[in-house]
Write an enzyme that holds these catalytic residues in place. Sequence first.
Site, PDB file in Angstrom:
ATOM      1  N   ASN A   1     -10.370  -0.028   0.253  1.00  0.00           N
ATOM      2  CA  ASN A   1      -8.899   0.039   0.263  1.00  0.00           C
ATOM      3  C   ASN A   1      -8.396  -0.488  -1.083  1.00  0.00           C
ATOM      4  OD1 ASN A   1      -6.162  -0.376   0.590  1.00  0.00           O
ATOM      5  ND2 ASN A   1      -6.322  -1.339   2.600  1.00  0.00           N
TER       6      ASN A   1
ATOM      7  N   CYS B   1       0.806  -1.222   0.000  1.00  0.00           N
ATOM      8  CA  CYS B   1       0.000   0.000   0.000  1.00  0.00           C
ATOM      9  C   CYS B   1       0.839   1.272   0.000  1.00  0.00           C
ATOM     10  CB  CYS B   1      -0.938   0.009   1.198  1.00  0.00           C
ATOM     11  SG  CYS B   1      -2.057  -1.377   1.175  1.00  0.00           S
TER      12      CYS B   1
ATOM     13  N   HIS C   1      -3.442   7.115   3.038  1.00  0.00           N
ATOM     14  CA  HIS C   1      -3.832   5.854   2.399  1.00  0.00           C
ATOM     15  C   HIS C   1      -5.201   5.454   2.944  1.00  0.00           C
ATOM     16  CE1 HIS C   1      -4.150   1.810   1.154  1.00  0.00           C
ATOM     17  NE2 HIS C   1      -3.747   1.260   2.293  1.00  0.00           N
TER      18      HIS C   1
HETATM   19  N1  ACO Z   1     -18.667  -8.162   9.800  1.00  0.00           N
HETATM   20  C1  ACO Z   1     -19.085  -8.375  11.053  1.00  0.00           C
HETATM   21  N2  ACO Z   1     -18.260  -8.694  12.082  1.00  0.00           N
HETATM   22  C2  ACO Z   1     -16.948  -8.790  11.782  1.00  0.00           C
HETATM   23  C3  ACO Z   1     -16.436  -8.571  10.495  1.00  0.00           C
HETATM   24  C4  ACO Z   1     -17.339  -8.246   9.477  1.00  0.00           C
HETATM   25  N3  ACO Z   1     -16.975  -8.002   8.200  1.00  0.00           N
HETATM   26  N4  ACO Z   1     -15.089  -8.726  10.529  1.00  0.00           N
HETATM   27  C5  ACO Z   1     -14.765  -9.033  11.795  1.00  0.00           C
HETATM   28  N5  ACO Z   1     -15.897  -9.066  12.540  1.00  0.00           N
HETATM   29  C6  ACO Z   1     -16.016  -9.359  13.971  1.00  0.00           C
HETATM   30  C7  ACO Z   1     -14.883 -10.184  14.505  1.00  0.00           C
HETATM   31  O1  ACO Z   1     -15.104 -11.554  14.277  1.00  0.00           O
HETATM   32  C8  ACO Z   1     -14.931  -9.824  15.973  1.00  0.00           C
HETATM   33  O2  ACO Z   1     -15.953 -10.571  16.574  1.00  0.00           O
HETATM   34  P1  ACO Z   1     -15.777 -11.132  18.071  1.00  0.00           P
HETATM   35  O3  ACO Z   1     -15.622  -9.903  18.930  1.00  0.00           O
HETATM   36  O4  ACO Z   1     -17.010 -11.881  18.301  1.00  0.00           O
HETATM   37  O5  ACO Z   1     -14.524 -11.975  18.038  1.00  0.00           O
HETATM   38  C9  ACO Z   1     -15.363  -8.348  15.968  1.00  0.00           C
HETATM   39  O6  ACO Z   1     -15.969  -8.126  14.689  1.00  0.00           O
HETATM   40  C10 ACO Z   1     -14.239  -7.383  16.148  1.00  0.00           C
HETATM   41  O7  ACO Z   1     -13.174  -7.750  15.270  1.00  0.00           O
HETATM   42  P2  ACO Z   1     -11.857  -6.926  15.161  1.00  0.00           P
HETATM   43  O8  ACO Z   1     -10.941  -7.600  14.177  1.00  0.00           O
HETATM   44  O9  ACO Z   1     -11.337  -6.628  16.537  1.00  0.00           O
HETATM   45  O10 ACO Z   1     -12.410  -5.585  14.511  1.00  0.00           O
HETATM   46  P3  ACO Z   1     -11.683  -4.227  14.330  1.00  0.00           P
HETATM   47  O11 ACO Z   1     -12.477  -3.179  14.954  1.00  0.00           O
HETATM   48  O12 ACO Z   1     -10.217  -4.305  14.656  1.00  0.00           O
HETATM   49  O13 ACO Z   1     -11.792  -4.016  12.759  1.00  0.00           O
HETATM   50  C11 ACO Z   1     -10.426  -4.118  10.787  1.00  0.00           C
HETATM   51  C12 ACO Z   1     -11.142  -4.909  11.867  1.00  0.00           C
HETATM   52  C13 ACO Z   1     -11.467  -3.308  10.037  1.00  0.00           C
HETATM   53  C14 ACO Z   1      -9.753  -5.096   9.832  1.00  0.00           C
HETATM   54  C15 ACO Z   1      -9.397  -3.190  11.445  1.00  0.00           C
HETATM   55  O14 ACO Z   1      -8.610  -3.892  12.350  1.00  0.00           O
HETATM   56  C16 ACO Z   1      -8.481  -2.521  10.451  1.00  0.00           C
HETATM   57  O15 ACO Z   1      -8.908  -1.784   9.590  1.00  0.00           O
HETATM   58  N6  ACO Z   1      -7.158  -2.690  10.608  1.00  0.00           N
HETATM   59  C17 ACO Z   1      -6.179  -1.982   9.835  1.00  0.00           C
HETATM   60  C18 ACO Z   1      -6.168  -2.434   8.423  1.00  0.00           C
HETATM   61  C19 ACO Z   1      -5.173  -1.627   7.647  1.00  0.00           C
HETATM   62  O16 ACO Z   1      -4.923  -0.491   7.952  1.00  0.00           O
HETATM   63  N7  ACO Z   1      -4.592  -2.202   6.628  1.00  0.00           N
HETATM   64  C20 ACO Z   1      -3.623  -1.461   5.870  1.00  0.00           C
HETATM   65  C21 ACO Z   1      -2.786  -2.255   5.129  1.00  0.00           C
HETATM   66  S1  ACO Z   1      -3.637  -3.129   3.841  1.00  0.00           S
HETATM   67  C22 ACO Z   1      -2.414  -3.466   2.683  1.00  0.00           C
HETATM   68  O17 ACO Z   1      -1.274  -3.193   2.865  1.00  0.00           O
HETATM   69  C23 ACO Z   1      -2.778  -4.177   1.424  1.00  0.00           C
END
Ligand code: ACO
Length: 317
Positions: A274, A110, A244
């Site tokens: 993204n 990214c 980004h």
């Molecule tokens: N729909 C519903 N529930 C979901 C989903 C979904 N799509 N995805 C995860 N959940 C659930 C999980 O199972 C979890 O449930 P649980 O509490 O029962 O275990 C709950 O939601 C919370 O999950 P988390 O993973 O803690 O959710 P978080 O708030 O951290 O969001 C996310 C996840 C969106 C992926 C976030 O962590 C994020 O954006 N991280 C950074 C990503 C990023 O910046 N990437 C950049 C690089 S990408 C690249 O280089 C190509």
Amino acid sequence: MSFQIVGTGRAHPEFVLNNDMLSQIVDTSDEWIVARTGINTRYVSTHETITELSVKAADNALSKAGIGAKDLDLILCATMKGDYACPSLACLVQKEIGADCPAVDLNAACSGFLYALDQADAYIASGKVETVLIIGAELMTRHLDWTDRSTCVLFGDGAGAVVVRKGHGLKSIKITAKGDDELLVIGNTFCPSPYGKQPKLDPHFRMKGGEVFKFAVTSVLRDVKDVMKMAGVEVKDVKMLIPHQANQRVFQVAKEKLGFSDEQLAMGIDHYGNTSSASIPLLLDELIEEGKLKPGDIIVMSAFGGGLTTGACVIEL
Ligand code: ACO
């Protein structure tokens, strides 16, 4: 520093995938996706190749720059995977647009667009070249596990391009890397060989979201402060911060901690998702086309991603 942005362009697939459609294939909901990521829709390739999108974005940028493909001295494509491992995406773009300069891909996930800007700066500053076409292009949806709700809702496809020429628009730039194959991974696949065992890697995008989130916030805060200090600019001098587009919550936290206003924060994640290395140049072109950015405006761009890599810069348009 060495260059000025003289043209921008973009292209994305036709098909729009919304959150409700995703909730029909995995256990998710529009509410969860909007609240946790800021994404409403994303473009998904149904037939468009990454080469086609890149060529379209490149043609667009060249025409806005008012130059022809033969005026280019170098083509840099930031991508994790073109249509082929060989030839490179950059070589195919070179062929299709009718350029005759050197062309090469670079992979910094990214952060690829920032890495490509940094390389263009070095090439132009050395006097080797004067005009460079830079493309950030990714079909992220080719690498997704569509049964994994934690990743398949996050990404979209697209290509963004800029033409840069010898000038004084770039005020500061930095790139970083910290090798890591735990937090964010897409495995390669290999052909069987009679002489040895090939590694069997998972070809899907896998991410430890929470840890990447912390890395993203920390690196945006650090890199944006660094490049603004290097350029001698303050928050009040900046027209827009273009982060980004990985997660709206990442840049909301960064915006607040850095002291930017809502108006200064560029947002495209709602309709692009993204798009990896394409996210910043896609949005830059859109903002310029909408008249939200004009010549003379100072922008700060900041990216982070797989590698782990980061990059940031300050540019006067
Ligand atoms: N729909 C519903 N529930 C979901 C989903 C979904 N799509 N995805 C995860 N959940 C659930 C999980 O199972 C979890 O449930 P649980 O509490 O029962 O275990 C709950 O939601 C919370 O999950 P988390 O993973 O803690 O959710 P978080 O708030 O951290 O969001 C996310 C996840 C969106 C992926 C976030 O962590 C994020 O954006 N991280 C950074 C990503 C990023 O910046 N990437 C950049 C690089 S990408 C690249 O280089 C190509």
